[in-house]
Motif scaffolding. Structure first.
Motif, mmCIF file in Angstrom:
data_model
loop_
_atom_site.group_PDB
_atom_site.id
_atom_site.type_symbol
_atom_site.label_atom_id
_atom_site.label_comp_id
_atom_site.label_asym_id
_atom_site.label_seq_id
_atom_site.Cartn_x
_atom_site.Cartn_y
_atom_site.Cartn_z
ATOM 1 N N ALA A 1 7.233 -12.180 3.552
ATOM 2 C CA ALA A 1 8.174 -13.052 2.847
ATOM 3 C C ALA A 1 7.670 -14.492 2.755
ATOM 4 O O ALA A 1 8.071 -15.239 1.861
ATOM 5 N N LEU A 2 6.777 -14.872 3.667
ATOM 6 C CA LEU A 2 6.251 -16.234 3.674
ATOM 7 C C LEU A 2 5.056 -16.418 2.739
ATOM 8 O O LEU A 2 4.633 -17.550 2.499
ATOM 9 N N LEU A 3 4.530 -15.312 2.219
ATOM 10 C CA LEU A 3 3.390 -15.410 1.310
ATOM 11 C C LEU A 3 3.858 -15.952 -0.035
ATOM 12 O O LEU A 3 4.755 -15.392 -0.657
ATOM 13 N N THR A 4 3.251 -17.020 -0.475
ATOM 14 C CA THR A 4 3.775 -17.738 -1.640
ATOM 15 C C THR A 4 3.067 -17.430 -2.946
ATOM 16 O O THR A 4 3.522 -17.843 -4.008
ATOM 17 N N ASN A 5 1.949 -16.725 -2.921
ATOM 18 C CA ASN A 5 1.247 -16.424 -4.168
ATOM 19 C C ASN A 5 0.787 -14.968 -4.191
ATOM 20 O O ASN A 5 0.691 -14.311 -3.153
ATOM 21 N N GLU A 6 0.502 -14.469 -5.381
ATOM 22 C CA GLU A 6 0.144 -13.058 -5.559
ATOM 23 C C GLU A 6 -1.179 -12.707 -4.889
ATOM 24 O O GLU A 6 -1.358 -11.593 -4.400
ATOM 25 N N GLU A 7 -2.098 -13.641 -4.872
ATOM 26 C CA GLU A 7 -3.397 -13.359 -4.254
ATOM 27 C C GLU A 7 -3.245 -13.058 -2.764
ATOM 28 O O GLU A 7 -3.844 -12.109 -2.244
ATOM 29 N N SER A 8 -2.435 -13.840 -2.067
ATOM 30 C CA SER A 8 -2.234 -13.611 -0.639
ATOM 31 C C SER A 8 -1.492 -12.297 -0.392
ATOM 32 O O SER A 8 -1.755 -11.603 0.602
ATOM 33 N N LYS A 9 -0.583 -11.933 -1.303
ATOM 34 C CA LYS A 9 0.134 -10.662 -1.163
ATOM 35 C C LYS A 9 -0.821 -9.490 -1.361
ATOM 36 O O LYS A 9 -0.780 -8.509 -0.619
ATOM 37 N N ARG A 10 -1.690 -9.598 -2.372
ATOM 38 C CA ARG A 10 -2.662 -8.529 -2.613
ATOM 39 C C ARG A 10 -3.594 -8.364 -1.415
ATOM 40 O O ARG A 10 -3.921 -7.240 -1.017
ATOM 41 N N LYS A 11 -4.007 -9.478 -0.850
ATOM 42 C CA LYS A 11 -4.909 -9.427 0.306
ATOM 43 C C LYS A 11 -4.254 -8.691 1.464
ATOM 44 O O LYS A 11 -4.885 -7.850 2.122
ATOM 45 N N LYS A 12 -2.976 -8.978 1.708
ATOM 46 C CA LYS A 12 -2.270 -8.290 2.791
ATOM 47 C C LYS A 12 -2.160 -6.799 2.508
ATOM 48 O O LYS A 12 -2.385 -5.969 3.400
ATOM 49 N N ILE A 13 -1.822 -6.439 1.256
ATOM 50 C CA ILE A 13 -1.695 -5.026 0.901
ATOM 51 C C ILE A 13 -3.031 -4.308 1.065
ATOM 52 O O ILE A 13 -3.086 -3.169 1.526
ATOM 53 N N ILE A 14 -4.115 -4.971 0.701
ATOM 54 C CA ILE A 14 -5.442 -4.376 0.837
ATOM 55 C C ILE A 14 -5.729 -4.020 2.299
ATOM 56 O O ILE A 14 -6.178 -2.908 2.615
ATOM 57 N N PHE A 15 -5.458 -4.938 3.208
ATOM 58 C CA PHE A 15 -5.708 -4.669 4.626
ATOM 59 C C PHE A 15 -4.739 -3.620 5.162
ATOM 60 O O PHE A 15 -5.114 -2.799 6.019
ATOM 61 N N ASP A 16 -3.502 -3.604 4.646
ATOM 62 C CA ASP A 16 -2.536 -2.577 5.059
ATOM 63 C C ASP A 16 -2.998 -1.190 4.612
ATOM 64 O O ASP A 16 -2.878 -0.211 5.359
ATOM 65 N N ILE A 17 -3.519 -1.103 3.383
ATOM 66 C CA ILE A 17 -4.015 0.173 2.855
ATOM 67 C C ILE A 17 -5.179 0.682 3.710
ATOM 68 O O ILE A 17 -5.258 1.868 4.047
ATOM 69 N N LYS A 18 -6.078 -0.226 4.083
ATOM 70 C CA LYS A 18 -7.210 0.173 4.920
ATOM 71 C C LYS A 18 -6.738 0.737 6.258
ATOM 72 O O LYS A 18 -7.260 1.743 6.748
ATOM 73 N N LYS A 19 -5.742 0.087 6.847
ATOM 74 C CA LYS A 19 -5.191 0.580 8.110
ATOM 75 C C LYS A 19 -4.570 1.956 7.937
ATOM 76 O O LYS A 19 -4.746 2.847 8.773
ATOM 77 N N ALA A 20 -3.820 2.119 6.841
ATOM 78 C CA ALA A 20 -3.133 3.390 6.596
ATOM 79 C C ALA A 20 -4.124 4.527 6.395
ATOM 80 O O ALA A 20 -3.935 5.636 6.924
ATOM 81 N N ILE A 21 -5.190 4.283 5.647
ATOM 82 C CA ILE A 21 -6.204 5.311 5.414
ATOM 83 C C ILE A 21 -6.904 5.685 6.722
ATOM 84 O O ILE A 21 -7.146 6.859 7.008
ATOM 85 N N ASN A 22 -7.204 4.684 7.526
ATOM 86 C CA ASN A 22 -7.867 4.945 8.813
ATOM 87 C C ASN A 22 -6.980 5.728 9.772
ATOM 88 O O ASN A 22 -7.473 6.351 10.719
ATOM 89 N N SER A 23 -5.669 5.687 9.541
ATOM 90 C CA SER A 23 -4.743 6.411 10.421
ATOM 91 C C SER A 23 -4.681 7.904 10.097
ATOM 92 O O SER A 23 -4.098 8.681 10.862
ATOM 93 N N ILE A 24 -5.276 8.309 8.963
ATOM 94 C CA ILE A 24 -5.251 9.722 8.576
ATOM 95 C C ILE A 24 -6.338 10.478 9.325
ATOM 96 O O ILE A 24 -7.532 10.302 9.081
ATOM 97 N N THR A 25 -5.917 11.328 10.242
ATOM 98 C CA THR A 25 -6.853 12.085 11.072
ATOM 99 C C THR A 25 -7.226 13.412 10.406
ATOM 100 O O THR A 25 -6.589 13.854 9.445
ATOM 101 N N LYS A 26 -8.251 14.044 10.939
ATOM 102 C CA LYS A 26 -8.646 15.365 10.454
ATOM 103 C C LYS A 26 -7.512 16.362 10.615
ATOM 104 O O LYS A 26 -7.302 17.233 9.766
ATOM 105 N N GLU A 27 -6.775 16.225 11.701
ATOM 106 C CA GLU A 27 -5.662 17.147 11.961
ATOM 107 C C GLU A 27 -4.585 17.039 10.878
ATOM 108 O O GLU A 27 -4.017 18.053 10.449
ATOM 109 N N ILE A 28 -4.309 15.829 10.442
ATOM 110 C CA ILE A 28 -3.310 15.622 9.377
ATOM 111 C C ILE A 28 -3.783 16.268 8.076
ATOM 112 O O ILE A 28 -3.017 16.933 7.382
ATOM 113 N N ILE A 29 -5.051 16.074 7.754
ATOM 114 C CA ILE A 29 -5.606 16.639 6.518
ATOM 115 C C ILE A 29 -5.583 18.169 6.569
ATOM 116 O O ILE A 29 -5.148 18.830 5.616
ATOM 117 N N ILE A 30 -6.038 18.736 7.673
ATOM 118 C CA ILE A 30 -6.068 20.203 7.808
ATOM 119 C C ILE A 30 -4.661 20.787 7.716
ATOM 120 O O ILE A 30 -4.437 21.812 7.059
#
Length: 282
Positions: A234-263
């Motif tokens: 909510a404190l992010l004031t511009n679109e660039e900073s929001k995109r940057k946060k989403i990018i790092f969130d996406i990376k975290k989410a992808i890394n959380s997908i284990t082989k067990e989840i995929i199988i």
């Protein structure tokens, strides 16, 4: 709310109604074709892949909204406005900002490099901004509607799928949903050591492996991150900073997908081959 016969309800999802017997026949025929091809052509589990595109939202608000009591289909309303028209409540919603995530996984739990698409013009400012975050697990691209088009699909094929498919002479399997773009490229893809299986229309929620657990876990992870950091967002004031946060969130989410989840996703879709003792790689 009681005065207007309203209540708080969970938003319902769109459902497609298919004759039960017909649905079972479609599922059985699709799975038979896949298994028949696997055993006839000695396909190893590591060579059986599913690729899918899913929407990733910047924010994950509550799944509950205000609606009439006993309503069967509950539409999401981002904020409620008490304006009555013909005994119905008129509501307004703001379009949610999103990007798209393209991910491909095989039966043994491996992932190809992911592909995220943000809204923006080709070779514009936003592309230069987000492509700085490309790494060995994911790259970032732009498209007007933040969705896969023919140019981006070709890029995914040329940079990710074809190098893998042509790395050995053995045939690979690629399972895709019935998106028109997939049908358009099917013939070309099958010239690159690949057998393409298109999931029948309206059967994606049942037969697409990534839709079983993988996409769900990615979105659950993103929702958890958003809940934990929404005050920061909510404190992010511009679109660039929001995109940057989403990018790092996406990376975290992808890394959380284990082989067990995929199988487990493949098993839930009814497509699973044990590695040991069934298919031998020559």
């Amino acid at each position: 709310m009681k005065n207007y016969d309203l209540t708080l309800q969970k938003v319902s999802k769109t459902k497609y109604f298919v004759n039960k017997e017909l649905k079972e026949e479609i599922i059985e025929n699709f799975l038979f074709k896949i298994y028949n091809f696997i055993y006839t052509n000695n396909i190893h589990p590591s060579e059986i892949w599913n690729m899918d595109q899913t929407s990733i939202f910047y924010e994950y608000p509550s799944d509950y909204t205000i609606n009439f009591k006993n309503s069967e289909n509950v539409q999401k309303n981002f904020f409620f406005n008490k304006i009555f028209l013909k005994n119905r409540v008129q509501v307004y919603s703001n379009e949610k900002k999103r990007c798209s995530l393209i991910i491909a996984c095989n039966i043994i739990g491996e992932k190809l490099k992911s592909f995220a698409i943000f809204s923006g013009t080709l070779d514009g400012r936003i592309l230069k901004e987000i492509s700085k975050f490309d790494d060995n697990n994911i790259i970032f691209r732009t498209q007007k509607n933040a969705w896969m088009n023919s140019k981006l699909f070709e890029e995914w094929l040329n940079n990710f799928w074809y190098p893998y498919a042509l790395s050995t002479p053995r045939t690979k399997i690629l399972i895709l949903d019935s998106y028109s773009l997939h049908k358009q490229f099917k013939k070309e893809i099958q010239q690159k050591n690949t057998k393409v299986f298109i999931i029948p229309p309206n059967m994606t929620p049942i037969l697409q492996p990534l839709d079983q657990n993988v996409n769900k876990e990615i979105k659950n992870s993103l929702k958890k991150i958003w809940i934990e950091t929404q005050s920061e967002f909510a404190l992010l004031t511009n679109e660039e900073s929001k995109r940057k946060k989403i990018i790092f969130d996406i990376k975290k989410a992808i890394n959380s997908i284990t082989k067990e989840i995929i199988i487990s996703s493949w098993k839930k879709a009814g497509i699973y081959i044990q590695i040991e003792g069934i298919i031998n790689i020559e």
